[in-house]
Design a protein around this motif. Structure first.
Motif, short mmCIF file in Angstrom:
data_model
loop_
_atom_site.label_atom_id
_atom_site.label_comp_id
_atom_site.label_asym_id
_atom_site.label_seq_id
_atom_site.Cartn_x
_atom_site.Cartn_y
_atom_site.Cartn_z
N ASN A 16 4.18 -2.37 -5.08
CA ASN A 16 3.29 -1.76 -6.09
C ASN A 16 4.16 -0.98 -7.08
O ASN A 16 5.39 -1.10 -7.06
CB ASN A 16 2.24 -0.87 -5.40
N MET A 38 -5.79 11.24 -0.57
CA MET A 38 -5.83 9.95 -1.26
C MET A 38 -6.70 10.06 -2.51
O MET A 38 -7.83 10.55 -2.43
CB MET A 38 -6.44 8.98 -0.25
N GLU A 46 1.90 8.27 5.49
CA GLU A 46 2.29 9.17 4.41
C GLU A 46 2.51 10.61 4.90
O GLU A 46 3.02 11.45 4.14
CB GLU A 46 1.24 9.14 3.28
N ALA A 81 -0.36 3.48 -4.02
CA ALA A 81 -1.04 2.50 -3.16
C ALA A 81 -1.57 1.39 -4.07
O ALA A 81 -0.79 0.52 -4.47
CB ALA A 81 -2.12 3.19 -2.35
N GLY A 127 0.81 -1.22 0.00
CA GLY A 127 0.00 0.00 0.00
C GLY A 127 0.84 1.27 0.00
O GLY A 127 2.07 1.24 -0.14
N GLY A 128 0.14 2.38 0.24
CA GLY A 128 0.82 3.67 0.34
C GLY A 128 1.75 3.69 1.55
O GLY A 128 2.82 4.31 1.51
N ARG A 129 1.33 3.01 2.61
CA ARG A 129 2.19 2.92 3.80
C ARG A 129 3.52 2.29 3.44
O ARG A 129 4.58 2.81 3.81
CB ARG A 129 1.46 2.07 4.85
N HIS A 160 4.94 1.96 0.44
CA HIS A 160 5.74 2.81 -0.45
C HIS A 160 6.45 3.88 0.36
O HIS A 160 7.62 4.20 0.12
CB HIS A 160 4.86 3.43 -1.55
N ARG A 163 -7.95 2.42 -3.08
CA ARG A 163 -7.13 3.61 -2.78
C ARG A 163 -5.93 3.54 -3.70
O ARG A 163 -5.14 2.59 -3.66
CB ARG A 163 -6.74 3.60 -1.31
N ASP A 212 -2.47 3.77 7.54
CA ASP A 212 -2.43 4.17 6.14
C ASP A 212 -3.71 4.93 5.86
O ASP A 212 -4.79 4.34 6.01
CB ASP A 212 -2.33 2.90 5.27
N PRO A 213 -3.69 6.21 5.58
CA PRO A 213 -2.60 7.05 5.07
C PRO A 213 -1.81 7.85 6.10
O PRO A 213 -1.04 8.73 5.70
CB PRO A 213 -3.35 8.02 4.15
#
Ligand code: AMP
Ligand code: GLY
Length: 423
Positions: free
Chosen positions: A34, A338, A300, A368, A9-11, A13, A383, A296-297
């Motif tokens: 991702n 997001m 970020e 994400a 996920g974005g976390r 990354h 997301r 998450d998020p």
């Protein structure tokens, strides 16, 4: 050293982005990763809960640290799996052992821990299929709204808040008797409704020492003005403007210290992040939930404000020398918005090409639910990406995120235009 991050996920990354800046990391791997992690690390197509496959990746690539992003592998005992394996036992795992991960894996366990250690939280009782009638009676003693929580992991959907007592009773029956959330609702915690404003406090612990990281506020509802269905999170802001020094001292003394001491007293081995979901009622903090990972998020906005070398910090967690580290926080605010697939958090389409990332200036794009397919970046989840910016104030930062979002596009792209509206 070589490092493996678990998650996609974005976390994850964001964790990868931060680790990639460290001189202490030679080769970085992400499983499964991702399109964002693909740019700065090597993605390996392995599921976060396939421990045998993870073992193979760790041994084949001489990995000496594993950072666990999501909760599932922790609740399933990945840290214990490493400790119990001759070939893996010296690999540092960032994330608590199974017994401690129950703080997120079972709401009842978390409530018992909170009460036992005198940590402020909503009054509650828990029920199972044999005590449904007692549950109805307990609901009668409460004032609306009624808060019902499936005990186990329910992909963020297990909390239901209802105004009407009849609906609350029907929901209790659906959870306990009709297994609405499968085994996760074999037990249900019913608790007193707390009326206030929410925030999250992130703590890193090596099991003996702890460091408080920046606070963050997450926007969970899909719709503007905090309306509509719950999502995994539509945006975040750090620091939380209303968490001033007086309030942070209360959080530290009433919640963080008793939590870390409680982990030790109860023999719950913990090397990792404690994500404390809080609600401010009047001037006082109450715990709504524990998570045993970063949010998450929220990640970020939290990690971009951390100035330290994250690998050094994690090494100190692994060696239980976190007391020797001075955490340095960027004074600037950070915000993230997001971008989600149209329809999310209900049904949505995938595979939409994402345009304009190369035009983003002065913001960070954390991917994400996005993957590389035929050399294009396409959506692969609800997301899709988080656009993070810094600013002297959160208003300045959020403006930058929204300016850059103008340059981004995919079919049916949706996002909240009011992140920070309530502050
Ligand atoms: P959780 O999954 O435990 O984070 O709960 C989801 C959401 O339900 C929280 O973010 C709160 O908005 C809300 N919530 C949970 N417990 C309570 C409570 N006791 N009083 C008021 N709201 C709550
Ligand atoms: N954003 C909430 C969570 O990560 O649980």
């Amino acid at each position: 050293m070589n490092i493996l991050i678990l998650g996609s996920g974005g976390r994850e990354h964001t964790i990868a982005w931060k680790i990639a800046q460290s001189n202490n990391c030679r080769n970085l791997y992400v499983a499964p990763g991702n399109s964002g992690t693909a740019e700065i690390a090597t993605n390996v197509p392995v599921s976060v809960t396939d421990f045998q496959a993870i073992k193979t990746v760790v041994l084949n690539n001489n990995i000496s640290m594993v950072i666990v992003g999501p909760e599932d592998p922790l609740v399933f005992g990945i840290h214990d799996f490493f400790l119990d394996d001759e070939a893996l036992k010296n690999v540092a795992v960032i994330g608590p052992q199974k017994a401690a991960a129950e703080l997120e894996g079972s709401k009842e366990f978390a409530k018992e821990f909170l009460i036992k250690h005198n940590i402020p939280t909503a009054a509650y009782q828990s029920f199972n299929a044999n005590t449904v009638e007692d549950g109805y009676a307990f609901l009668e003693t409460l004032k609306p709204p009624y808060v019902l929580k499936a005990d186990g992991l329910a992909a963020g959907k297990g909390v239901v808040i209802l105004e009407d007592i009849k609906e609350a009773k029907a929901e209790l029956k659906a959870m306990l008797v009709d297994s609405k959330f499968g085994n996760a609702s074999a037990k249900v915690v019913i608790e007193e409704f707390l009326d206030g404003i929410e925030l999250s406090c992130f703590v890193l612990t090596d099991g003996k020492h702890y460091k408080i990281l920046p606070t963050a506020k997450d926007y969970k509802r899909i719709g503007e003005g905090d309306t509509g269905l719950n999502t995994g999170g539509m945006g975040a802001i750090s620091p939380v403007p209303f968490a001033d020094n007086v309030f942070m001292t209360k959080i530290k003394e009433r919640i963080v210290i008793p939590t870390i001491n409680g982990l030790q007293k109860d023999n719950l081995p913990y090397k990792g992040f404690v994500f404390i979901g809080l609600i401010k009622v009047g001037a006082d903090p109450f715990v709504i939930e524990y998570n045993v990972r970063l949010g998450d998020p929220e990640t970020e906005v939290v990690l971009p404000r951390l100035k330290n070398d994250l690998v050094e910090v994690f090494q100190a967690v692994a060696n239980q020398t976190l007391d020797t580290i001075d955490i340095e926080i960027d004074e600037r605010a950070a915000t993230t918005v997001m971008l989600v697939s149209g329809g999310y958090p209900e049904a949505y389409e995938k595979g939409k090409e994402i345009f304009g990332i190369e035009n983003v200036e002065d913001s960070i794009v954390f991917h994400a639910g996005a993957q590389i397919k035929d050399n294009k970046i396409v959506t692969s989840g609800g997301r899709v990406m988080a656009i993070t910016s810094y600013g002297k104030t959160y208003q300045e930062a959020i403006k930058k995120s929204y300016q850059n979002i103008e340059k981004l596009h995919f079919d049916k792209m949706n996002y909240r235009k009011d992140i920070g509206f309530d502050l």
